[in-house]
Design an enzyme around this catalytic site. Structure first.
Site, PDB file in Angstrom:
ATOM      1  N   LYS A   9      64.213  23.451  17.635  1.00 63.33           N
ATOM      2  CA  LYS A   9      65.467  24.006  17.111  1.00 63.33           C
ATOM      3  C   LYS A   9      65.116  25.203  16.219  1.00 63.33           C
ATOM      4  CE  LYS A   9      69.530  22.020  14.712  1.00 63.33           C
ATOM      5  NZ  LYS A   9      70.096  20.738  14.205  1.00 63.33           N
ATOM      6  N   SER A  41      74.312  19.576  16.185  1.00 65.13           N
ATOM      7  CA  SER A  41      73.941  20.965  16.181  1.00 65.13           C
ATOM      8  C   SER A  41      72.662  21.279  16.957  1.00 65.13           C
ATOM      9  CB  SER A  41      73.774  21.458  14.743  1.00 65.13           C
ATOM     10  OG  SER A  41      72.760  20.759  14.073  1.00 65.13           O
ATOM     11  N   SER A  56      73.156  15.350  14.326  1.00 69.38           N
ATOM     12  CA  SER A  56      72.807  16.532  15.106  1.00 69.38           C
ATOM     13  C   SER A  56      71.680  16.341  16.109  1.00 69.38           C
ATOM     14  CB  SER A  56      72.481  17.701  14.177  1.00 69.38           C
ATOM     15  OG  SER A  56      73.669  18.187  13.593  1.00 69.38           O
TER      16      SER A  56
END
Lengths: 378, 482
Positions: free
Chosen positions: B79, B155, B179
């Protein structure tokens, strides 16, 4: 909902000469507002309040003096009006004009008038493709195919209005601006065109800005309304709420003066001349002199347009904000954060959501525990 | 390419046996990313040169006869809130795009590297990790590999999409309120949110200090355990994460085959059923049945716990970004900007009450673990929603899509419990949905054993029979506005 258009501190001044002296006419004086995707917004106000200037600024046929206009997050305020003809945005913001007769070329048939927009503003090419786009738009506005080959003088006022609307929607804009769309029509035709617009609003995935001095038009069609007076927005909010419970003295007067409208005579504006838009006093409320409530403070401190309750804003010292709005404004001031009115409205919504969450937390009765919340360790 | 193994476990084994070179794996992986990323928008940066040079170093070490590493030649991605040496850490936000490049890798990226992993790039996310759909206004939405019109969740949406599409078998994500678990559920991959404080967060961009967790997403339960074992360990030299609990490494890979022998399992009902669609409830029931659940358990005041997590998140996130909110509001994601600002403005009382509730709720839930070892709940209320979808309906109630995707994950991370997500494909389903496998603090091993057991039983897995990436029949979904 995502924001389609945002105007921030938009100003338009025209230089004028009075008795040989250069002065500035403030047609639009520091406007802040937004239009969300899919939203229908009404802009009302009497003639000369700056509505039509604003329309020309938004459609970029007139250059702005100061401020910012954003469309889909992109600044468009600085695109020169003369460069707009070739700009891709021209397709996205379309306009329906007040007088269908004036706005149609007498030497074009309805079909040619609608096709011209397709040809100028889209990539659609080839007679068959353009024809099918024209016929689809005509069907949308309820214009029978047999009328497409007539010239404007062979069409009725209502039919010409339909051609004007078809011309605008045929290029599938994101925002349709309608300037007094029914003002030039017979009363009997007005109702039919209003029904058509109401249907388009539900069927087409676009935003609408209705500009009108006719409050009934706005009440019928709009989700939200903005009331304009002498170049400034004095009140905004959900259309139903504004009509049922107007906050600003000017809005109250507008509604009280409607035949069969709410309100009473004490709401009406008092005599006195309206202030001049030429070099206006920035410290004085624009309504002072006509306002039934005007006091000393209104002359020395112009009230800003501020959030009064969720989704509602007014510019008047006599309209008290809710405690929540007072709190949020104070917190913003303490933290020295400045937000645009559109963001201020969204902030109320988010603050309310947090307040709802806090209430859910408070609804749990915890056992008495004098210990402070400990440092968290799982 | 399809001749190469695709799971991390198989790649590392094949490399160790000399059946494949790291260079071959890296090249094939980069080709796959180049082919599929344009439609997915999972990567925001591809570190091709680095992956190839790491691969060459591994091949050279093998040629010298050095022992193979646990993740040797395993491609992975992170990420984009993890520091990658030489690159600016975006955390999904244009706000940070002007920052100088990171001087060093984040602690967990270093550990993946030390274990033999090949870094292929940085993955898309919701701006500042505030969101559950990876609809990023500035860097574009990440699309769900099983249906490109749908969200990958967020996310860590880029992580979910990259693993689900088979681009890499392992991705590192972060989880503050769900997330890691939400994209794992919506994309149909395995995911692990370890106990709060287990893995050091040094070198990652924070969101809510008291709720942020880092962890892996993976293509199988075994890969998940393999990655987690490589990531474990206290703060290393220069480690700066004050919440890191400095636990010794407790490996899990070897315990997977024990399945759930001797463990007591229960399913979470009440709130976790009320806030779930029929599909999500069925998934949790299926998992409970497979794992031999003893019955249903209802936790107290879960809705309030979720609300408290929401309050603390907004407060800490808002405080973190207040200065930028003041000075550079235009660089914020419009979908979360005013929520952050409202968080910075709210009364301290609300936050204090939320923290107190957190302590109380944690005590109540820990009591449950005296009688039970594993709790099961759905990971998301619904399967993947359409991009741009504003509302969804759950049990007759219309809810806002973006914040509500975390309804079932938020109460669990709120008290830091370890959770694995295993993806289920129900009969006839064209989209996956995940279940949360929740254990007491520090018992990640139990979560992973449960995930492994579900996979071994054929109930959980990354690919359904009859569905392959990019081919999607016209289905009906449990929560569609259209």
């Amino acid at each position: 909902m995502s924001q389609l258009l945002e105007a921030i501190d938009v100003v338009k001044c025209f230089p004028v000469r009075i008795k040989g002296k250069k002065k500035l006419l403030h047609a639009v004086d520091g406007l802040n507002f937004h239009i969300d995707a899919g939203e229908t917004v009404g802009l009302v106000g009497e003639s000369g309040c700056g509505k039509s200037t604003l329309v020309r600024l938004l459609t970029r046929t007139l250059d702005i003096t100061d401020g910012h206009v954003r469309f889909r997050g992109q600044g468009i305020g600085l695109i020169a009006a003369r460069a707009m003809a070739d700009h891709p945005l021209r397709r996205e913001i379309q306009m329906v004009f007040q007088d269908p007769t004036d706005s149609l070329n007498p030497r074009y048939t309805a079909r040619q008038a609608i096709a011209e927009a397709v040809h100028l503003l889209t990539d659609t090419r080839g007679a068959a493709a353009i024809d099918s786009a024209v016929e689809e738009a005509a069907a949308h506005v309820g214009l029978p195919p047999e009328l497409l080959d007539r010239y404007p003088h062979q069409l009725s006022g209502g039919q010409k209005a339909r051609v004007g609307i078809a011309r605008a929607i045929v290029v599938k804009p994101r925002l349709l601006v309608l300037d007094e769309p029914t003002a030039a029509l017979d009363v009997s035709v007005q109702a039919v065109i209003l029904q058509l617009l109401d249907r388009l609003k539900r069927e087409m995935n676009m935003s609408f800005l209705f500009v009108s001095h006719d409050l009934n038009v706005v009440r019928l069609l709009c989700d939200r309304v903005m009331v304009m007076y002498l170049g400034q927005i004095v009140e905004s909010g959900p259309a139903r709420e504004v009509f049922e419970r107007p906050l600003h003295p000017y809005t109250r007067a507008l509604i009280a003066s409607l035949p069969g409208g709410h309100g009473n005579d004490s709401d009406l504006l008092v005599g006195g001349d309206p202030q001049s838009p030429i070099d206006p006093d920035a410290h004085r409320c624009r309504l002072f002199g006509r306002c039934p409530r005007g006091v000393e403070r209104c002359q020395t401190q112009a009230p800003p347009l501020r959030e009064i309750s969720r989704g509602r804003a007014a510019a008047c010292h006599f309209v008290a904000p809710t405690q929540r709005e007072v709190f949020v404004d104070a917190a913003l001031a303490v933290h020295k954060v400045h937000v645009t009115p559109a963001r201020r409205a969204a902030l109320t919504t988010e603050f309310d959501r947090l307040a709802d969450m806090a209430r859910q937390v408070q609804s749990v009765r915890l056992p008495d525990d004098d210990a402070p919340a400990p440092q968290y360790r799982p | 390419m399809s001749d190469f193994p695709t799971t991390a476990t198989a790649i590392a084994a094949a490399f160790a046996r000399g059946e494949v070179s790291a260079r071959e794996i890296a090249t094939a992986t980069l080709e796959r990313i180049a082919a599929h990323n344009p439609s997915l928008n999972a990567y925001t940066a591809i570190t091709a040169e680095r992956a190839l040079s790491e691969a060459d170093a591994l091949d050279a070490a093998r040629a010298r006869g050095e022992p193979s590493k646990p993740l040797a030649a395993v491609p992975f991605a992170v990420k984009n809130l993890f520091d990658i040496a030489g690159m600016t850490t975006l955390a999904g936000a244009r706000l940070l795009a002007g920052n100088p490049p990171a001087a060093a890798d984040a602690a967990l990226v270093q550990r993946m590297h030390s274990a033999g992993g090949l870094l292929t790039g940085a993955l898309n996310m919701d701006a500042l990790a505030y969101g559950f759909t990876t609809e990023n206004t500035h860097y574009g939405a990440t699309r769900n590999p099983h249906d490109l019109t749908r969200t990958a969740g967020g996310s860590s949406g880029g992580c979910g999409a990259a693993v689900a599409a088979g681009l890499v078998p392992i991705a590192l994500g972060s989880d503050t309120n769900g997330s890691i678990r939400v994209p794992a559920s919506l994309c149909g991959v395995f995911g692990l949110k370890p106990t709060y404080g287990r893995l050091p967060r040094s070198g990652s961009f924070p969101f809510v200090h008291g709720l942020d967790h880092l962890g892996p997403l993976a293509a199988s339960a075994a890969d998940l355990a393999l990655a987690y074992d490589a990531l474990q360990g206290p703060n290393g030299e220069g480690g700066r994460d004050p919440a890191c609990a400095q636990r010794a490494i407790e490996t899990t890979t070897d315990s997977l085959v024990r399945g759930l022998e001797g463990l007591r399992v229960a399913r979470l009902a009440g709130y976790f059923d009320d806030q779930a669609s029929a599909t999500a409830r069925t998934a949790s029931e299926r998992a409970a049945q497979t794992l031999g659940s003893l019955g249903d358990i209802v936790l107290p005041e879960v809705a309030a716990a979720r609300a408290a997590a929401f309050v603390i998140t907004a407060a800490e996130g808002g405080a973190l970004h207040l200065q930028a909110l003041r000075e550079r509001p235009d660089d914020f994601e419009p979908l979360s900007r005013e929520r952050l600002l409202a968080g910075a403005l709210m009364p301290a009382l609300w936050v204090e009450q939320a923290q107190k509730l957190r302590t109380w709720f944690r005590r109540r839930v820990l009591e449950v673990f005296r009688d039970v070892d594993l709790l099961i709940a759905p990971a998301t209320p619904v399967t993947a929603t359409l991009l741009g979808q504003e509302t969804m309906v759950i049990n007759g109630r219309s809810l806002r899509t973006r914040p509500s995707m975390g309804l079932l994950t938020q109460p669990i991370s709120f008290i830091g419990l370890p959770v694995a997500v295993a993806p289920l494909w129900l009969e006839g389903a064209t989209l996956p949905i995940g279940v949360q496998l929740i254990a007491a603090p520090w018992r990640e091993d139990i979560c992973l054993r449960a995930a492994w057991a579900l996979q071994a039983a054929g109930v959980a897995g990354v690919s359904p029979k009859g569905t392959s990436f990019g081919v999607s029949p016209a289905p009906t979904f449990d929560n569609d506005p259209r």
